[in-house]
Write a protein that holds these residues in place. Sequence first.
Motif, mmCIF file in Angstrom:
data_model
loop_
_atom_site.group_PDB
_atom_site.id
_atom_site.type_symbol
_atom_site.label_atom_id
_atom_site.label_comp_id
_atom_site.label_asym_id
_atom_site.label_seq_id
_atom_site.Cartn_x
_atom_site.Cartn_y
_atom_site.Cartn_z
ATOM 1 N N LYS A 50 -18.694 -26.005 -23.455
ATOM 2 C CA LYS A 50 -19.453 -24.937 -23.869
ATOM 3 C C LYS A 50 -20.658 -25.218 -23.232
ATOM 4 O O LYS A 50 -21.400 -24.517 -22.671
ATOM 5 C CB LYS A 50 -19.514 -24.944 -25.441
ATOM 6 C CG LYS A 50 -20.432 -24.075 -25.831
ATOM 7 C CD LYS A 50 -20.638 -23.754 -27.349
ATOM 8 C CE LYS A 50 -21.410 -22.896 -27.884
ATOM 9 N NZ LYS A 50 -21.576 -22.697 -29.440
ATOM 10 N N ALA A 51 -21.084 -26.478 -23.199
ATOM 11 C CA ALA A 51 -22.604 -26.823 -22.692
ATOM 12 C C ALA A 51 -22.472 -26.627 -21.240
ATOM 13 O O ALA A 51 -23.491 -26.360 -20.774
ATOM 14 C CB ALA A 51 -22.957 -28.492 -23.191
ATOM 15 N N ARG A 52 -21.363 -27.159 -20.535
ATOM 16 C CA ARG A 52 -21.364 -27.038 -19.142
ATOM 17 C C ARG A 52 -21.528 -25.297 -18.852
ATOM 18 O O ARG A 52 -22.203 -25.029 -17.938
ATOM 19 C CB ARG A 52 -20.017 -27.550 -18.568
ATOM 20 C CG ARG A 52 -20.164 -29.068 -18.495
ATOM 21 C CD ARG A 52 -19.163 -29.613 -17.400
ATOM 22 N NE ARG A 52 -17.816 -29.165 -17.900
ATOM 23 C CZ ARG A 52 -16.955 -30.088 -18.826
ATOM 24 N NH1 ARG A 52 -17.554 -31.284 -19.010
ATOM 25 N NH2 ARG A 52 -15.742 -29.579 -19.232
ATOM 26 N N ALA A 53 -20.926 -24.668 -19.443
ATOM 27 C CA ALA A 53 -21.068 -23.119 -19.443
ATOM 28 C C ALA A 53 -22.452 -22.601 -19.581
ATOM 29 O O ALA A 53 -23.140 -21.697 -18.732
ATOM 30 C CB ALA A 53 -20.224 -22.429 -20.431
ATOM 31 N N GLU A 54 -23.237 -23.132 -20.604
ATOM 32 C CA GLU A 54 -24.350 -22.733 -20.756
ATOM 33 C C GLU A 54 -25.525 -23.316 -19.785
ATOM 34 O O GLU A 54 -26.418 -22.549 -19.531
ATOM 35 C CB GLU A 54 -24.881 -23.184 -22.208
ATOM 36 C CG GLU A 54 -24.116 -22.583 -23.337
ATOM 37 C CD GLU A 54 -24.611 -23.191 -24.768
ATOM 38 O OE1 GLU A 54 -25.380 -24.025 -24.732
ATOM 39 O OE2 GLU A 54 -24.167 -22.510 -25.827
ATOM 40 N N ALA A 55 -25.330 -24.473 -19.212
ATOM 41 C CA ALA A 55 -25.926 -25.102 -18.235
ATOM 42 C C ALA A 55 -25.762 -24.274 -16.922
ATOM 43 O O ALA A 55 -26.908 -24.041 -16.086
ATOM 44 C CB ALA A 55 -25.436 -26.592 -18.176
ATOM 45 N N ALA A 56 -24.740 -23.945 -16.525
ATOM 46 C CA ALA A 56 -24.373 -23.121 -15.275
ATOM 47 C C ALA A 56 -24.985 -21.846 -15.602
ATOM 48 O O ALA A 56 -25.634 -21.257 -14.535
ATOM 49 C CB ALA A 56 -22.850 -22.864 -15.178
#
Length: 337
Positions: free
Chosen positions: A154-160
């Motif tokens: 989830k954090a990677r998606a938000e960072a992307a």
Amino acid sequence: MSPNRVCALLLAMGVAVGASAPAPALARSRLMELIDRLRGATMPEGIAKSNGRIEATQVDVAAKYAGRIATLLVREGDEVTAGQVVATISSPETEAQLRGAQAQVLRAKKSLAEAVALIAQRRSDLTFADADYDRGKELVGKGFMTKQIFDQRKARAEAAKAGLDAAKAQEEQAAFAVQSAEADVQRLQAVLVDLVLRAPRDGRVQYRLAREGEVVGAGTRVLTLLDLSDVYMTIYLPAAQAGPLALNDEARIILDPIPQYVLPATISFVAAEAQFTPKSVETAEEREKLTFRVKLQIDPKVLKKYHRRVKTGVRGMGFVRTKPDVPWPDDLAVKLP
């Protein structure tokens, strides 16, 4: 030969010479008699006259920016047409600034291309991160994935997504930089265009106020042109004669150097306020009276046909009708070369 016969012979020769006087001289004498009569005679009722001189609208050609005059392509007395190049001003500094601005445009466009490529990369990262996050939802719901790993996806998606937004902002900034650099190029190109001085209208060069090689500042006059389509005579009339005048009414002009011709004109201006007559125009007695300035505009068609003969400063007389229904005398009938 006796003295009496010699005197008789000389007398006969004098009569013969007088009889063969050149016709131009006699015609000139009659013309001068005409102009003298018009100056001194009392005009018919409804006709007013006054001394004046021919003037023309002057147009200055000035440098908009500072620089050194590279070429001056016209001389005093030359006739020019609207848009004709009359002088050029050299400004190496501006030319160097233009080259720098053009290089800045290329640099800004390269930055824009990099921003576009970065957006494509960030969008691809976001697509992969969203897909990974969506799969994680199913796995964590079935117990096949720990909550910790799911939170990482989830954090990677938000960072992307944040990376994509930052790349889009970078693209906008790069686009603004391109526009700014191109505007700077256009500004400098406009400066170089203004360094080429062109005649604003048709006319004749009256004065050259600068020479090739001179450094001129912004606003410095380089040439003065006469607008040969706007030629007029200024006369001064007392209130009793100026009051009845109507704009665009007919007028007549006779010039001292060519009194055999009568030029057609119209009344284009009557001053709203009275003033003292200039010393160079009227007599001392008339200067004691308040008069009104009247402008007699020469017919543009006549000016177009005889523009090469137009000269300013020529003295003459102007005639106007204070009663529009009064016919012009035969001496003031229009007569052109």
